[in-house]
Design an enzyme around this catalytic site. Structure first.
Site, mmCIF file in Angstrom:
data_model
loop_
_atom_site.group_PDB
_atom_site.id
_atom_site.type_symbol
_atom_site.label_atom_id
_atom_site.label_comp_id
_atom_site.label_asym_id
_atom_site.label_seq_id
_atom_site.Cartn_x
_atom_site.Cartn_y
_atom_site.Cartn_z
ATOM 1 N N THR A 7 0.834 -1.311 0.055
ATOM 2 C CA THR A 7 -0.103 0.166 -0.042
ATOM 3 C C THR A 7 1.036 1.250 -0.146
ATOM 4 O OG1 THR A 7 -1.486 -1.236 1.294
ATOM 5 C CG2 THR A 7 -1.824 1.138 1.336
ATOM 6 N N GLY A 22 3.288 -3.246 8.284
ATOM 7 C CA GLY A 22 3.465 -3.238 9.773
ATOM 8 C C GLY A 22 4.895 -3.573 9.788
ATOM 9 N N GLU A 52 -6.059 -5.788 4.003
ATOM 10 C CA GLU A 52 -6.021 -6.681 3.274
ATOM 11 C C GLU A 52 -7.389 -6.856 2.323
ATOM 12 O OE1 GLU A 52 -3.281 -8.802 4.383
ATOM 13 O OE2 GLU A 52 -3.453 -9.007 2.144
HETATM 14 C C1 LIG Z 1 -4.637 -14.927 9.950
HETATM 15 C C2 LIG Z 1 -3.746 -14.040 9.223
HETATM 16 C C3 LIG Z 1 -2.278 -14.216 9.046
HETATM 17 C C4 LIG Z 1 -1.637 -13.329 8.981
HETATM 18 C C5 LIG Z 1 -2.116 -11.840 9.283
HETATM 19 C C6 LIG Z 1 -1.152 -10.850 8.644
HETATM 20 C C7 LIG Z 1 -1.493 -9.767 8.606
HETATM 21 C C8 LIG Z 1 -2.981 -9.127 9.024
HETATM 22 C C9 LIG Z 1 -2.705 -7.636 9.781
HETATM 23 C C10 LIG Z 1 -2.508 -6.680 8.789
HETATM 24 C C11 LIG Z 1 -1.672 -6.719 7.385
HETATM 25 C C12 LIG Z 1 -2.431 -6.039 6.502
HETATM 26 C C13 LIG Z 1 -1.999 -6.007 5.243
HETATM 27 C C14 LIG Z 1 -2.183 -5.558 4.041
HETATM 28 O O1 LIG Z 1 -3.450 -4.852 4.148
HETATM 29 S S1 LIG Z 1 -1.298 -5.748 2.782
HETATM 30 C C15 LIG Z 1 -2.118 -5.090 1.338
HETATM 31 C C16 LIG Z 1 -3.566 -5.595 1.015
HETATM 32 N N1 LIG Z 1 -3.984 -5.058 -0.167
HETATM 33 C C17 LIG Z 1 -5.227 -5.341 -0.709
HETATM 34 O O2 LIG Z 1 -5.910 -6.507 -0.285
HETATM 35 C C18 LIG Z 1 -5.577 -4.568 -1.889
HETATM 36 C C19 LIG Z 1 -6.957 -4.797 -2.516
HETATM 37 N N2 LIG Z 1 -6.959 -4.745 -3.860
HETATM 38 C C20 LIG Z 1 -6.716 -5.969 -4.348
HETATM 39 O O3 LIG Z 1 -6.661 -7.109 -4.280
HETATM 40 C C21 LIG Z 1 -6.879 -5.531 -6.104
HETATM 41 O O4 LIG Z 1 -6.784 -4.247 -6.539
HETATM 42 C C22 LIG Z 1 -8.380 -5.929 -6.646
HETATM 43 C C23 LIG Z 1 -8.417 -7.300 -6.647
HETATM 44 C C24 LIG Z 1 -9.260 -4.957 -5.876
HETATM 45 C C25 LIG Z 1 -8.492 -5.369 -8.193
HETATM 46 O O5 LIG Z 1 -7.267 -5.872 -8.670
HETATM 47 P P1 LIG Z 1 -7.277 -5.555 -10.349
HETATM 48 O O6 LIG Z 1 -7.457 -4.071 -10.644
HETATM 49 O O7 LIG Z 1 -5.805 -6.140 -10.762
HETATM 50 O O8 LIG Z 1 -8.223 -6.723 -10.857
HETATM 51 P P2 LIG Z 1 -9.635 -6.311 -11.566
HETATM 52 O O9 LIG Z 1 -9.294 -5.671 -12.885
HETATM 53 O O10 LIG Z 1 -10.416 -5.776 -10.594
HETATM 54 O O11 LIG Z 1 -9.793 -7.996 -11.982
HETATM 55 C C26 LIG Z 1 -9.112 -8.480 -12.938
HETATM 56 C C27 LIG Z 1 -9.404 -9.939 -12.833
HETATM 57 O O12 LIG Z 1 -8.627 -10.653 -11.832
HETATM 58 C C28 LIG Z 1 -9.097 -11.232 -10.722
HETATM 59 N N3 LIG Z 1 -8.437 -11.412 -9.614
HETATM 60 C C29 LIG Z 1 -8.362 -10.295 -8.903
HETATM 61 N N4 LIG Z 1 -7.629 -10.459 -7.513
HETATM 62 C C30 LIG Z 1 -7.310 -11.765 -7.803
HETATM 63 C C31 LIG Z 1 -6.821 -12.627 -6.732
HETATM 64 N N5 LIG Z 1 -6.291 -12.477 -5.567
HETATM 65 N N6 LIG Z 1 -6.634 -14.127 -7.232
HETATM 66 C C32 LIG Z 1 -7.343 -14.465 -8.393
HETATM 67 N N7 LIG Z 1 -7.991 -13.656 -9.243
HETATM 68 C C33 LIG Z 1 -7.827 -12.273 -8.743
HETATM 69 C C34 LIG Z 1 -10.434 -10.721 -10.637
HETATM 70 O O13 LIG Z 1 -11.426 -11.646 -10.240
HETATM 71 C C35 LIG Z 1 -10.828 -10.315 -12.012
HETATM 72 O O14 LIG Z 1 -11.385 -11.561 -12.558
HETATM 73 P P3 LIG Z 1 -12.337 -11.528 -13.790
HETATM 74 O O15 LIG Z 1 -13.647 -10.807 -13.345
HETATM 75 O O16 LIG Z 1 -12.399 -12.936 -14.334
HETATM 76 O O17 LIG Z 1 -11.508 -10.434 -14.752
HETATM 77 C C1 FAD Z 2 -4.372 -1.577 10.572
HETATM 78 C C2 FAD Z 2 -4.006 -1.684 9.262
HETATM 79 C C3 FAD Z 2 -2.879 -2.552 8.650
HETATM 80 C C4 FAD Z 2 -2.133 -2.326 7.699
HETATM 81 N N1 FAD Z 2 -1.078 -3.137 7.214
HETATM 82 C C5 FAD Z 2 -0.707 -3.068 5.767
HETATM 83 C C6 FAD Z 2 0.628 -3.710 5.524
HETATM 84 O O1 FAD Z 2 1.175 -4.560 6.396
HETATM 85 N N2 FAD Z 2 0.915 -3.801 4.412
HETATM 86 C C7 FAD Z 2 0.515 -3.127 3.390
HETATM 87 O O2 FAD Z 2 0.902 -3.023 2.059
HETATM 88 N N3 FAD Z 2 -0.898 -2.387 3.575
HETATM 89 C C8 FAD Z 2 -1.315 -2.455 4.719
HETATM 90 N N4 FAD Z 2 -2.569 -1.897 5.293
HETATM 91 C C9 FAD Z 2 -3.222 -0.853 4.123
HETATM 92 C C10 FAD Z 2 -4.575 -1.584 3.535
HETATM 93 O O3 FAD Z 2 -4.304 -2.943 2.886
HETATM 94 C C11 FAD Z 2 -5.203 -0.565 2.831
HETATM 95 O O4 FAD Z 2 -5.549 0.428 3.511
HETATM 96 C C12 FAD Z 2 -6.364 -1.211 2.254
HETATM 97 O O5 FAD Z 2 -6.318 -2.263 1.459
HETATM 98 C C13 FAD Z 2 -7.500 -0.139 1.667
HETATM 99 O O6 FAD Z 2 -7.164 0.762 0.820
HETATM 100 P P1 FAD Z 2 -7.136 2.078 0.766
HETATM 101 O O7 FAD Z 2 -6.545 2.608 2.217
HETATM 102 O O8 FAD Z 2 -6.377 2.943 -0.344
HETATM 103 O O9 FAD Z 2 -8.604 2.549 0.769
HETATM 104 P P2 FAD Z 2 -9.325 3.185 -0.366
HETATM 105 O O10 FAD Z 2 -9.293 2.520 -1.493
HETATM 106 O O11 FAD Z 2 -8.703 4.609 -0.352
HETATM 107 O O12 FAD Z 2 -10.918 3.113 0.313
HETATM 108 C C14 FAD Z 2 -11.660 4.589 0.509
HETATM 109 C C15 FAD Z 2 -12.888 4.410 0.034
HETATM 110 O O13 FAD Z 2 -13.008 4.282 -1.137
HETATM 111 C C16 FAD Z 2 -14.008 3.132 -1.401
HETATM 112 N N5 FAD Z 2 -13.531 2.568 -2.987
HETATM 113 C C17 FAD Z 2 -12.090 2.634 -3.092
HETATM 114 N N6 FAD Z 2 -12.031 1.971 -4.236
HETATM 115 C C18 FAD Z 2 -13.509 1.688 -4.640
HETATM 116 C C19 FAD Z 2 -14.215 1.003 -5.959
HETATM 117 N N7 FAD Z 2 -13.036 0.512 -6.890
HETATM 118 N N8 FAD Z 2 -15.318 1.010 -5.891
HETATM 119 C C20 FAD Z 2 -16.012 1.241 -4.859
HETATM 120 N N9 FAD Z 2 -15.562 1.861 -3.784
HETATM 121 C C21 FAD Z 2 -14.173 2.095 -3.787
HETATM 122 C C22 FAD Z 2 -13.677 2.190 -0.416
HETATM 123 O O14 FAD Z 2 -14.804 1.225 -0.509
HETATM 124 C C23 FAD Z 2 -13.650 3.064 0.813
HETATM 125 O O15 FAD Z 2 -14.994 3.559 1.267
HETATM 126 C C24 FAD Z 2 -2.957 -1.847 6.330
HETATM 127 C C25 FAD Z 2 -4.198 -0.970 6.880
HETATM 128 C C26 FAD Z 2 -4.506 -1.069 8.113
HETATM 129 C C27 FAD Z 2 -5.770 -0.372 8.345
#
Ligand SMILES: CC/C=C\C/C=C\C/C=C\C/C=C/C(=O)SCCNC(=O)CCNC(=O)[C@H](O)C(C)(C)COP(=O)(O)OP(=O)(O)OC[C@H]1O[C@@H](n2cnc3c(N)ncnc32)[C@H](O)[C@@H]1OP(=O)(O)O
Ligand code: FAD
Length: 662
Positions: free
Chosen positions: A147, A186, A429
Site C-alpha cells: 500500500t 507493519g 487486506e
Molecule cells: C490470519 C492471518 C495471517 C496473518 C495476518 C497478517 C496480517 C494481518 C494484519 C495486517 C496486515 C495487512 C496487510 C495488508 O493490508 S497488505 C495490502 C492488502 N491490499 C489489498 O488487499 C488490496 C486490495 N486490492 C486488490 O486486491 C486488487 O487491486 C483488486 C482485486 C481489488 C483489483 O485488482 P485488479 O485491478 O488487478 O483486478 P480487476 O481488474 O478488478 O480484476 C481482474 C481479474 O482478476 C481477478 N483477481 C483479482 N484478484 C485476484 C486474486 N487475488 N486471485 C485471483 N484472481 C484475482 C478478478 O477476479 C478479475 O477476474 P475477472 O472478473 O475474471 O476478470
Molecule cells: C491496520 C492496518 C494495517 C495495514 N497493514 C498493511 C501492510 O502491512 N501492508 C500493506 O501493504 N498495507 C497495509 N494496510 C493497508 C490496507 O491494505 C489498505 O488500507 C486497504 O487495502 C484499503 O485501501 P485504501 O486505504 O487505499 O482505501 P481506499 O481504497 O482509499 O478506500 C476509501 C474508500 O473508497 C472506496 N473505494 C475505493 N475503491 C473503490 C472502488 N473501486 N469501488 C467502490 N468503492 C471504492 C472504499 O470502499 C472506501 O470506502 C494496512 C491497513 C490498516 C488499516
C-alpha cells in the site's frame, strides 16, 4: 485455568447448570484432545517466562515505550517458539498466546504473516533457499510493503517503480511522488531490515505491471536506513499501536535482478520479460491472509463474548420481578439477544474458516499442477467471507462492549482495544466494499452462465437450483432457512444483473452501468456470503461427531445464527423468498425460545472457547469472575494514584482557586 475455589458464586452456579461437557466442546473446537493438550502445554511454556509479564498496563506507556516493550516481548516470544521447535521437532500448535504477551499487535506480525509466506509462495526454489532459512530463523526481519499513500485498493495504480538495468543486472527502485510512498506496512516503522516491495516493473520504458521484489532497507548491524532509503513510522492509530506501521520511499535504490520474486513471472538477464501463466498469482499472499482473517474473526468474537457473558453472569442490576433480588443482567432477554449471537457467530466463522482452508489447500495443490480452474472461485469466496465476517465481528465486539455498560468503556475490560483491532480487518487486506465488488464480478459471470444452463462451481451452484425452485413453498426448518438465504442471494444477483442490463439498454457503457448498479452488487455479494455462512455452518453442525448433549447445544447455536439473520433481513426474505408474515412470526418466537434454551449453557459455552485469563486480559472476563476486585486493583495501578497530591494542584488548580477569590 484458575480453580473454582475463589470463584464468584454466580459463575459457580452457572457452571453447575451446564448440560454438556465443556472439555468435549473445547476439544471439538480446537480439533482434538491432543490438539488441546499441546496448545495448553505451549501456552503454559510461554506464560512461565517471567520477562513476558508487564510491570504496568500498556495504556500507561508512551507510544515509543509501548513499541519498545512490544519488540522486547516479541523477541522473547520468538525464543520460546524456537526452543519448542528444537525440542519437539515441529512448530508450536495454532494458538493465540501472542494476545496474552503483546496485548495489541506484534511488530513481527507482518514478518510471520506475509513476508515469509510471500517468499514461500512467490519465490523460485533458489530464492526460497536463499531467503527462507534467514527469514524463518530471524536473521533478517521483513514486511509486506504494498500500500502507498495514494493507492491501497487499486493496486494496479501503485506508483513505486522498479526499472530494470540490463547493464548491471539490477532493478532501480524509485518513489517519484509523495503519493508513491509506501504507507502502512507493519513493522516497517522501526523494526524490519527487509521487505517485499510491490512495484511497477519497467523494462526499456515498457510497463509490465506490478511484481514483488525483495529489498534490504536497513543495515543489519547498525539498523540505519541504507543510502537511498527514506523510512519511518506513521504514528498512532485506533489500534495496532505496537504493529509499528511505517512509510518508505526509495531514491535510485538498486537491488540485484535475483531480488524480483520470480515464481510467476521472470526478467531474464538481457531484460526479456517472461509472463507468468496468470498475473493474478502475484496477489496470492493476500488470498491466503483473507482466508486466515475469517479464522481471526472467530477468535475476536469468542474473546469479546467470553468477557461479556461472564461479566453479565456476575453483574446484577435492577429487578425482573420486584419481589426478587436484583437480577443477573444475563437474565434479561435483551442481554441474551446482544451476546448469544456473538457466541454463535464465533462457531460459524470457525466452521467457515475450516471450510475455506480446505478450498485454499485444494486450489494451491491444483496450481502446483498448473490447473487454475478453481482460482476464481477461491478468490471470490475469500473476498466476500473476509469482508462480511470482519464487519460482523467488529459489530459483535462493539455490541459486547456496550453490553458491559460503563465498565465496557474501561481500557482494562480489553474491549475497546479488541474493537480497534477487530475493526481494522474491515479495511486491511482489501477494503470491504472493494472486496465485495470483486465477488460481485464473479457472481455476475456465474449468473450469465446459469442463464445459459451451464454447470456452476459448487459455491454458486445454488443459483441454478434457485432458478428451478423459485415456486416451492417456504419451510421453517434450518434447511429451509438456508434455502431462503440462497433465494435472497439469487434474487439480488438477478436484480443487480438486470439493473446493469437496464442501464446498458439506456445507452450506458458496461463500466458506468456497473457503477450505477454497485450498491445492489455489494448487497448481492453480502447475501451470497450469508448463504454460504448459513449453509456451511449448518452442515458442519449436522455432520459433527459431538455427543448428543453437546450436539443439541451446537444445533441451538447454529439455529440461533440462522434465525437471527432471518429476522434481521426479513425484508429481503419477504422480497425474494416465499416466506410469509406468519412464518416470520413463528421464527420470532423460535428465536426467543432459542435464547431461553441457550441461557443455562451460556457460561459453559464461553468456557468452551478455552481462552485463558491472560489472553482475555480483562477485568470483566476472568474465569473466576472477580470483576469488582480486578477493576479496583487495575485502577490503583494508575500513575495518578501513586501520589496523594498531583503537582498540577500547586501549579494550576490552587492559583486558579486563589485568583477566583480576588
Ligand atoms: C490470519 C492471518 C495471517 C496473518 C495476518 C497478517 C496480517 C494481518 C494484519 C495486517 C496486515 C495487512 C496487510 C495488508 O493490508 S497488505 C495490502 C492488502 N491490499 C489489498 O488487499 C488490496 C486490495 N486490492 C486488490 O486486491 C486488487 O487491486 C483488486 C482485486 C481489488 C483489483 O485488482 P485488479 O485491478 O488487478 O483486478 P480487476 O481488474 O478488478 O480484476 C481482474 C481479474 O482478476 C481477478 N483477481 C483479482 N484478484 C485476484 C486474486 N487475488 N486471485 C485471483 N484472481 C484475482 C478478478 O477476479 C478479475 O477476474 P475477472 O472478473 O475474471 O476478470
Ligand atoms: C491496520 C492496518 C494495517 C495495514 N497493514 C498493511 C501492510 O502491512 N501492508 C500493506 O501493504 N498495507 C497495509 N494496510 C493497508 C490496507 O491494505 C489498505 O488500507 C486497504 O487495502 C484499503 O485501501 P485504501 O486505504 O487505499 O482505501 P481506499 O481504497 O482509499 O478506500 C476509501 C474508500 O473508497 C472506496 N473505494 C475505493 N475503491 C473503490 C472502488 N473501486 N469501488 C467502490 N468503492 C471504492 C472504499 O470502499 C472506501 O470506502 C494496512 C491497513 C490498516 C488499516
Amino acid at each position: 485455568m484458575s480453580t473454582e475455589t475463589k470463584c464468584n458464586p454466580d459463575l459457580v452456579r452457572e457452571r453447575a447448570k451446564c448440560t454438556f461437557d465443556v472439555n468435549e466442546l473445547i476439544n471439538l473446537f480446537y480439533g482434538s484432545e491432543k490438539a488441546t493438550k499441546e496448545r495448553r502445554h505451549f501456552e503454559d511454556a510461554v506464560l512461565a517466562v517471567k520477562e513476558l509479564k508487564d510491570a504496568i498496563p500498556e495504556e500507561y506507556l508512551s507510544h515509543k515505550e509501548r513499541y519498545e516493550n512490544g519488540v522486547r516481548k516479541a523477541t522473547i516470544l520468538r525464543d520460546v517458539y524456537r526452543d519448542y521447535k528444537a525440542k519437539h521437532n515441529r512448530d508450536p500448535p495454532p494458538n493465540q498466546i501472542t494476545k496474552a504477551v503483546i496485548k495489541d499487535i506484534s511488530p513481527f506480525l507482518l514478518h510471520n504473516g506475509m513476508f515469509v509466506p510471500t517468499i514461500a509462495g512467490q519465490g523460485t526454489p533458489e530464492q526460497q533457499a536463499e531467503w527462507l532459512p534467514k527469514a524463518e530463523s530471524m536473521q533478517i526481519i521483513g514486511t509486506y510493503a504494498q500500500t502507498e499513500l495514494g493507492h491501497g485498493s487499486f493496486i494496479r495504480g501503485l506508483e513505486t517503480i522498479a526499472t530494470y538495468d540490463p547493464k548491471t543486472e539490477e532493478f532501480v527502485l524509485n518513489n517519484p511522488t509523495l503519493t508513491s510512498f509506501k504507507w502502512w506496512p507493519g513493522g516497517l516503522g522501526s523494526t524490519v531490515n527487509h521487505c517485499v516491495v510491490v512495484a511497477q516493473l519497467y523494462i526499456n520504458g515498457k510497463s509490465h505491471g506490478i511484481h514483488p521484489f525483495i529489498a534490504q532497507i536497513r543495515d543489519l548491524d547498525t539498523h540505519k536506513p541504507l543510502p537511498g532509503v527514506k523510512v519511518g513510522e506513521i504514528g498512532p492509530k485506533m489500534g495496532f499501536q505496537t504493529a509499528n506501521n511505517g512509510f518508505l520511499g526509495f531514491d535510485n535504490f538498486r537491488i540485484p535482478r535475483k531480488n524480483m520474486l520470480m515464481k510467476n513471472a521472470q526478467v531474464l538477464k538481457d531484460g526479456t520479460f517472461v509472463k507468468g501463466i496468470n498475473e493474478k498469482l502475484t496477489y496470492g499472499t493476500m488470498v491466503m491472509v483473507r482466508v486466515g482473517i475469517v479464522g481471526d474473526c472467530s477468535f475476536y468474537a469468542a474473546l469479546a463474548a467470553t468477557i461479556a457473558v461472564r461479566y453479565s453472569a456476575v453483574r446484577h442490576q435492577s429487578h425482573i420481578k420486584a419481589s426478587e433480588p436484583e437480577a443477573q443482567i444475563l437474565d434479561y432477554l435483551t442481554q441474551q439477544h446482544k451476546l448469544f449471537i456473538a457466541v454463535a457467530s464465533s462457531h460459524v466463522y470457525r466452521n467457515a474458516y475450516l471450510w475455506m482452508e480446505k478450498m485454499y489447500t485444494n486450489v494451491m495443490k491444483e496450481l502446483s499442477q498448473d490447473k487454475q480452474d478453481n482460482l476464481p472461485e477461491l478468490h471470490a469466496t475469500a473476498c466476500c467471507l473476509k469482508a462480511v465476517c470482519s464487519r460482523d465481528a467488529g459489530s459483535l465486539v462493539e455490541e459486547c462492549r456496550l453490553a458491559c455498560g460503563g465498565h465496557g468503556y474501561m481500557a482494562s475490560s480489553n474491549l475497546p482495544l479488541t474493537y480497534g483491532v477487530t475493526i481494522a480487518a474491515v479495511t486491511y487486506e482489501g477494503e470491504r466494499t472493494v472486496l465485495l465488488l470483486q465477488t460481485a464480478r464473479y457472481l455476475m459471470k456465474a449468473w450469465m452462465a446459469a442463464l445459459k444452463g451451464k454447470v456452476l462451481s459448487p459455491s454458486v451452484s445454488y443459483l441454478l437450483n434457485s432458478l428451478k425452485e423459485s415456486k416451492k413453498p417456504w419451510q421453517n426448518t434450518p434447511e429451509g432457512i438456508v434455502k431462503g438465504f440462497q433465494h435472497v442471494s439469487f434474487g439480488k444477483v438477478k436484480a443487480a444483473y438486470e439493473t446493469i442490463q437496464k442501464y446498458m439498454k439506456q445507452g450506458k457503457d458496461y463500466e458506468d452501468a456497473w457503477n450505477l448498479a454497485s450498491v445492489q452488487l455489494v448487497k448481492a455479494s453480502e447475501a451470497h456470503s450469508r448463504a454460504i455462512l448459513c449453509e456451511v455452518s449448518w452442515e458442519a453442525v449436522c455432520s459433527s461427531s459431538a455427543s448428543p448433549n453437546l450436539s443439541r447445544v451446537l444445533q441451538q447455536l447454529a439455529q440461533l445464527y440462522l434465525t437471527y439473520w432471518t429476522l434481521e433481513t426479513s425484508g429481503d426474505l419477504l422480497l425474494y423468498s416465499n416466506i410469509t408474515k406468519d412464518d416470520l412470526i413463528i421464527l420470532r418466537d423460535k428465536y426467543e425460545e432459542l435464547l431461553v434454551a441457550i441461557r443455562p449453557n451460556a457460561v459453559g459455552l464461553v468456557d468452551g472457547f478455552d481462552l485463558r485469563d491472560e489472553i482475555l486480559n480483562s477485568t470483566l472476563g476472568s474465569y473466576d469472575g472477580r470483576v469488582y476486585e480486578r477493576l479496583m486493583e487495575e485502577a490503583l495501578k494508575s500513575p495518578l494514584n501513586q501520589e496523594t497530591v498531583n503537582s498540577s494542584f500547586h501549579k494550576y488548580l490552587k492559583p486558579m482557586m486563589e485568583k477566583a477569590k480576588l
